[in-house]
Design a protein around this motif. Structure first.
Motif, PDB file in Angstrom:
ATOM      1  N   GLU A 128      85.323  59.214  71.771  1.00 46.57           N
ATOM      2  CA  GLU A 128      86.454  59.545  72.875  1.00 46.57           C
ATOM      3  C   GLU A 128      86.798  58.271  73.466  1.00 46.57           C
ATOM      4  O   GLU A 128      88.016  57.953  73.531  1.00 46.57           O
ATOM      5  N   ILE A 153      86.940  55.336  72.259  1.00 45.85           N
ATOM      6  CA  ILE A 153      87.509  54.381  71.272  1.00 45.85           C
ATOM      7  C   ILE A 153      88.690  55.027  71.048  1.00 45.85           C
ATOM      8  O   ILE A 153      89.836  54.306  70.977  1.00 45.85           O
ATOM      9  N   SER A 154      89.006  56.244  71.009  1.00 44.77           N
ATOM     10  CA  SER A 154      90.271  56.879  70.808  1.00 44.77           C
ATOM     11  C   SER A 154      91.246  56.750  72.017  1.00 44.77           C
ATOM     12  O   SER A 154      92.437  56.919  71.895  1.00 44.77           O
ATOM     13  N   LEU A 185      92.752  51.768  72.700  1.00 44.03           N
ATOM     14  CA  LEU A 185      93.003  51.177  71.492  1.00 44.03           C
ATOM     15  C   LEU A 185      92.937  49.559  71.289  1.00 44.03           C
ATOM     16  O   LEU A 185      92.928  48.852  70.291  1.00 44.03           O
ATOM     17  N   VAL A 201      90.014  48.105  72.303  1.00 36.34           N
ATOM     18  CA  VAL A 201      88.708  47.911  72.083  1.00 36.34           C
ATOM     19  C   VAL A 201      88.525  47.273  70.633  1.00 36.34           C
ATOM     20  O   VAL A 201      88.969  47.838  69.458  1.00 36.34           O
ATOM     21  N   ALA A 237      87.729  52.453  62.207  1.00 32.02           N
ATOM     22  CA  ALA A 237      88.666  52.292  63.339  1.00 32.02           C
ATOM     23  C   ALA A 237      88.875  50.850  63.873  1.00 32.02           C
ATOM     24  O   ALA A 237      89.673  50.583  64.780  1.00 32.02           O
ATOM     25  N   GLY A 238      88.267  49.972  63.047  1.00 35.58           N
ATOM     26  CA  GLY A 238      88.371  48.531  63.371  1.00 35.58           C
ATOM     27  C   GLY A 238      87.520  48.041  64.490  1.00 35.58           C
ATOM     28  O   GLY A 238      87.848  47.034  65.409  1.00 35.58           O
ATOM     29  N   VAL A 239      86.549  48.688  64.953  1.00 38.34           N
ATOM     30  CA  VAL A 239      85.675  48.288  65.981  1.00 38.34           C
ATOM     31  C   VAL A 239      84.121  48.066  65.514  1.00 38.34           C
ATOM     32  O   VAL A 239      83.752  48.733  64.751  1.00 38.34           O
ATOM     33  N   ALA A 276      87.794  60.366  62.949  1.00 36.98           N
ATOM     34  CA  ALA A 276      87.374  58.871  63.397  1.00 36.98           C
ATOM     35  C   ALA A 276      88.226  57.842  62.472  1.00 36.98           C
ATOM     36  O   ALA A 276      88.575  56.912  63.165  1.00 36.98           O
ATOM     37  N   ARG A 328      91.254  57.284  64.377  1.00 36.86           N
ATOM     38  CA  ARG A 328      91.173  57.158  65.814  1.00 36.86           C
ATOM     39  C   ARG A 328      91.692  58.503  66.552  1.00 36.86           C
ATOM     40  O   ARG A 328      92.187  58.333  67.327  1.00 36.86           O
ATOM     41  N   ARG A 384      90.802  62.619  67.763  1.00 36.20           N
ATOM     42  CA  ARG A 384      89.702  63.178  68.268  1.00 36.20           C
ATOM     43  C   ARG A 384      89.550  64.626  67.880  1.00 36.20           C
ATOM     44  O   ARG A 384      90.622  65.491  67.931  1.00 36.20           O
TER      45      ARG A 384
END
Lengths: 572, 572
Positions: free
Chosen positions: A486, A488-489, A492, A494, A525-527, B293, B296, B298
């Motif tokens: 949540e 992370i979504s 954007l 991060v 997600a690129g994190v 995910a 990104r 939910r």
């Protein structure tokens, strides 16, 4: 050392002296006198012939003296377990039929085996499944059911049922058959017992009797009721007027009995046996601990399982019924000065003497008097205070208690306790399903990090520092996953998420899976996922499965290290 | 805001554009083609006529598009749920009998009602009862059972059983009836599917096809097997040679069906319905979260319950079977570019077109081919890696997994998953039954206190400072009681015990009872109980029941305050 652990008798027998013997024998005499009507009454409550209660008060007491760790616990038939026995056996057979005793004996054997096994495997912690509100609600509801179930004996009518609506309907239906002599004797006993219980000890204390002696004397009032009504019943031969009496009890040693090998019966009885074992154990241990603490003695819960288990096995082989430590008897035993489990063994001898030579004296004992003693005993188990107290303290615990009480009253003991356990476990899972965690930021100029909602701290939009304040295991693993995804979504920008784990003592396999899926989902997600302040034992585990090498980010010694490497000072 | 929460369709429908439509419709075409043989196969696995699988792929998909929160989940019949349906319904009725469909429809309805209710009551956390090792072991064991259950179709023989021993015995017993044409077609399909699954995508990637397209094409291989074997079966009219084929499927809209109101049936089915609901939900949410995910996005687990619940209700009213989100279909849907749940609605339309006009094409489809596609699909669910991984990571989690696998294989799915849940809860209770705590002493000259076993600290024989490092609730309440009483019985000089509670976030009613009994038992033993560093919310609760006024000792702001008041500097 090892042998002593499994044979607690070796703790006290070598030091046994005459002065202790004197104290033990005095307590034993008092408890024996108290146990005679109790064992008859609880056998009746379980739907069994009266002698079964006496048989269950011999071998189990001798065996508990050898294997039990409480010095003053008085083992034998007790009310709630007798009710549970009646329910479990009543589902398969009818009280009074030939195979009813077979069923009860197997139930006793299985309960003994379950307890012994749990003790040897050190599974005493399983009693934790029963939270206090559930056990307290269960005992209150059982006491109400027991009290109502005894009204039929008090009124001299027939009635059946293992839950409140059934009992009440059945009583109302047969009310016209009421038997006056029965009601007078039973009602008189009941009134006498309630009055002595409420006022006798106050009065005794006023005339100078000590508090503990006074309350012991009050506990012996049922004996007086038994003696007087038995004498009346015998003198006027009231059994010929339709008064139900105990009748002839076969004199002699308990017969040797063997458990049935009928496998279908085993399958039908195991849930009942398990519930009887756990409820009996929890009750007995709490009595034992209360008394032991008063003298700074200790009881060992796992060895208690063995002690109670062997006692039940002994009961199963000597025509008895399920037994456990009873509250009021144990308190009398303690107050009367019992020093060692030998007092229990002497009580067993007392009961043996009764069954060998004195059973004719019990033949004229009116059933209605026994019913009155049961009602008075169980009414004191109804714990209004605990209900109010729990209501005030915690609505969630109260709901578990209320459900246990209502389901037990309406559906019976087995469904009731299972519903209570299921609900309290569900509430516990709910409470532990949200691990305490906080997004933290740096207190400017220091190496300290604090909750961003509560403190003025420095943060960085590329970097989220999440401090996890609890161990991670399956009840809360999913929540962490949800929370991280949540976060992370919603944010954007991060690029780095650091889990700061200083309070994490354990990561179980479910939580490891969650960490792995957090890691791969964040990667998608690129994190990058990083860990900080992982404790030694937790780290060792993670290394066993190469988690650090799968991790998209790094593992930092401290949150500050992570901040320096990934925070605002780090140029992208 | 509130409406949006319960109708997730309002999130995406207003922004729906032609470009998204193009992407959704392409994905829908691919998923429809994949879903046709799957829905027939899983209906067969559940012991149902083939059209039921198709019916279950229409209304549920339309409803999930309205109520579901995952954008790419493909709802419909899935293998494990089909097996569980067969087991739950098979206990009451026989597959093929008239009332079997009634039972399945009621099961579907109850499962839908349970899911919807859990969602509306926000009970998604109940899925936490299923730890990862248990669900993973359960799916592995179910996959093995499913694979063995399909061997009969592959061999063209009769066999029965819902657990491994029954299935194997039954297969061996009937092996002599083997039908050669059936075996050749089924075995050929099986070999083809295994080969394409193992090598096709590697080969495609070598010739330059992208990875995701390659794996989508591999997932469509079953369609090729279905087309080729159906053509063979049809061309040579093999059904006349004894080849089992799908046969005539009634064309037309799904009929409207109403759930049975037979209360006995409800009572018999609720455990099965509950297990189907929870397993289906856990599987579906984990697929949904994985896919969401990646973009990104939910998903909301509680709304997912509603989405899946309404989908199952829809299935129950349109002659369907229990449905949930399937893994492989959802991945294909995602990879094929589905952007919104509308893709699921288009898939439903695709299936509707098939059932209205194209069922004759399916009549010659050999059952043995469907069995081959099921076997290939479930073999990929067998997760050796998870077994090895869990073994390496934690023996306790592994034991829960192993018990789940063994009991599922030997006793069937329902007993298997219940045993796994019970064991993992017991292990969890065991792990949490010992709250981390430490006797602390003062670091000389400071106000800091540390574990006496690890640091050089100052102590005082009259005073024990016990730091409790966890919240106190029923699983660990008894342990604290035991620990304190043991400490006191071992150390006869102690006069004061201080519980330092800085890490205690919660004291439930059971732990409160424990504290009260610790308090009164210590008082009996002449020891005063004090508390220090009690958090605000915990203190508020304790005050509700006047605990501070019962407490034999005091409540200190800090451990150091307690030390100053009771420690060595205090003269007795």
């Amino acid at each position: 050392m090892k042998i002593r652990k499994y044979l607690p008798i070796l703790e006290w027998l070598p030091d046994y002296r005459l002065s202790i013997f004197h104290q033990d024998i005095l307590a034993a005499v008092i408890v024996t006198v108290m146990l005679i009507p109790q064992s008859l009454a609880y056998a009746m409550l379980a739907g069994l012939p009266p002698e079964v209660g006496l048989y269950a008060s011999i071998a189990p007491l001798l065996l508990y003296a050898v294997f039990g760790t409480s010095r003053t616990l008085s083992v034998g038939p007790v009310a709630v377990i007798a009710l549970m026995t009646a329910v479990a056996a009543g589902k398969i057979s009818t009280s009074g039929s030939a195979d009813y005793l077979t069923v009860v004996l197997l139930l006793t054997f299985m309960s003994g085996a379950i307890l012994t096994l749990m003790g040897l495997l050190r599974l005493g912690f399983l009693a934790n499944f029963l939270s206090h509100p559930v056990i307290s609600g269960f005992i209150t509801a059982s006491a109400i059911i027991i009290a109502f179930s005894q009204l039929k004996h008090l009124l001299g009518i027939a009635a059946n049922g293992h839950n409140l609506p059934e009992l009440i309907l059945s009583l109302v239906h047969n009310l016209s058959d009421m038997h006056l002599i029965t009601l007078i004797l039973g009602g008189g006993s009941l009134a006498f017992l309630f009055i002595t219980r409420r006022w006798l000890s106050l009065w005794l204390e006023q005339v100078g009797v000590s508090h503990s002696l006074a309350s012991s004397l009050v506990r012996l009032a049922p004996i007086l009721a038994v003696i007087v009504t038995t004498w009346i019943s015998s003198f006027f031969v009231l059994s010929e007027q339709g008064l139900a009496v105990v009748g002839d009890i076969p004199a002699g040693l308990p017969p040797l009995t063997l458990p049935s090998s009928d496998f279908t019966l085993w399958q039908q009885l195991w849930i009942g046996a398990l519930l009887i074992s756990i409820v009996g154990f929890v009750e007995s241990v709490s009595v034992g601990q209360t008394l032991a603490a008063k003298r700074r003695e200790r009881i060992d819960p796992n060895q208690e399982l063995v002690g109670l288990g062997v006692a039940n096995l002994g009961s199963a082989f000597s025509a008895g019924m399920p037994v456990t430590g009873g509250f009021s008897r144990s308190v009398v035993n303690f107050d009367a000065g019992a020093r060692t489990p030998a007092a229990g063994a002497y009580t067993a001898l007392g009961i043996l003497i009764v069954i060998l030579w004195f059973t004719p004296l019990l033949a004229a004992l009116p059933i209605t008097t026994l019913a009155a003693t049961i009602i008075v005993a169980v009414v004191s188990l109804i714990d209004w205070h605990a209900i109010k107290h729990t209501w005030r303290y915690s609505k969630s615990d109260f709901s578990a208690m209320l459900v246990t009480i209502m389901v037990t009253l309406l559906q019976g003991v087995e469904v009731g306790i299972l519903a209570g356990v299921a609900l309290s476990l569900a509430l516990h899972l709910y409470r532990t399903s949200r691990p305490h965690s906080a997004v933290v930021g740096r207190i400017v100029g220091t190496e300290h990090f604090r909750n961003i909602d509560r403190h003025q701290v420095e943060t960085c939009s590329r970097l989220v520092l999440l401090r996890v304040d609890e161990s991670l295991y399956f009840p809360n693993a999913r929540y962490l996953e949800d929370r991280v995804l949540e976060m992370i979504s919603e944010n954007l920008h991060v690029q780095h998420l650091v889990l700061s784990c200083q309070a994490v003592n354990l990561i179980d396999a479910s939580a490891l899976d969650s960490l792995e899926s957090i890691n791969s989902r964040l990667k998608d997600a690129g994190v990058l996922l990083h860990l900080a302040e992982v404790k030694g034992p937790v780290m060792d585990r993670l290394q066993l499965v190469n988690f650090p090498s799968h991790l998209s980010g790094q593992i930092f010694m401290s949150t500050f290290d992570a901040w320096q490497a990934l925070g605002p000072e780090h140029k992208v």
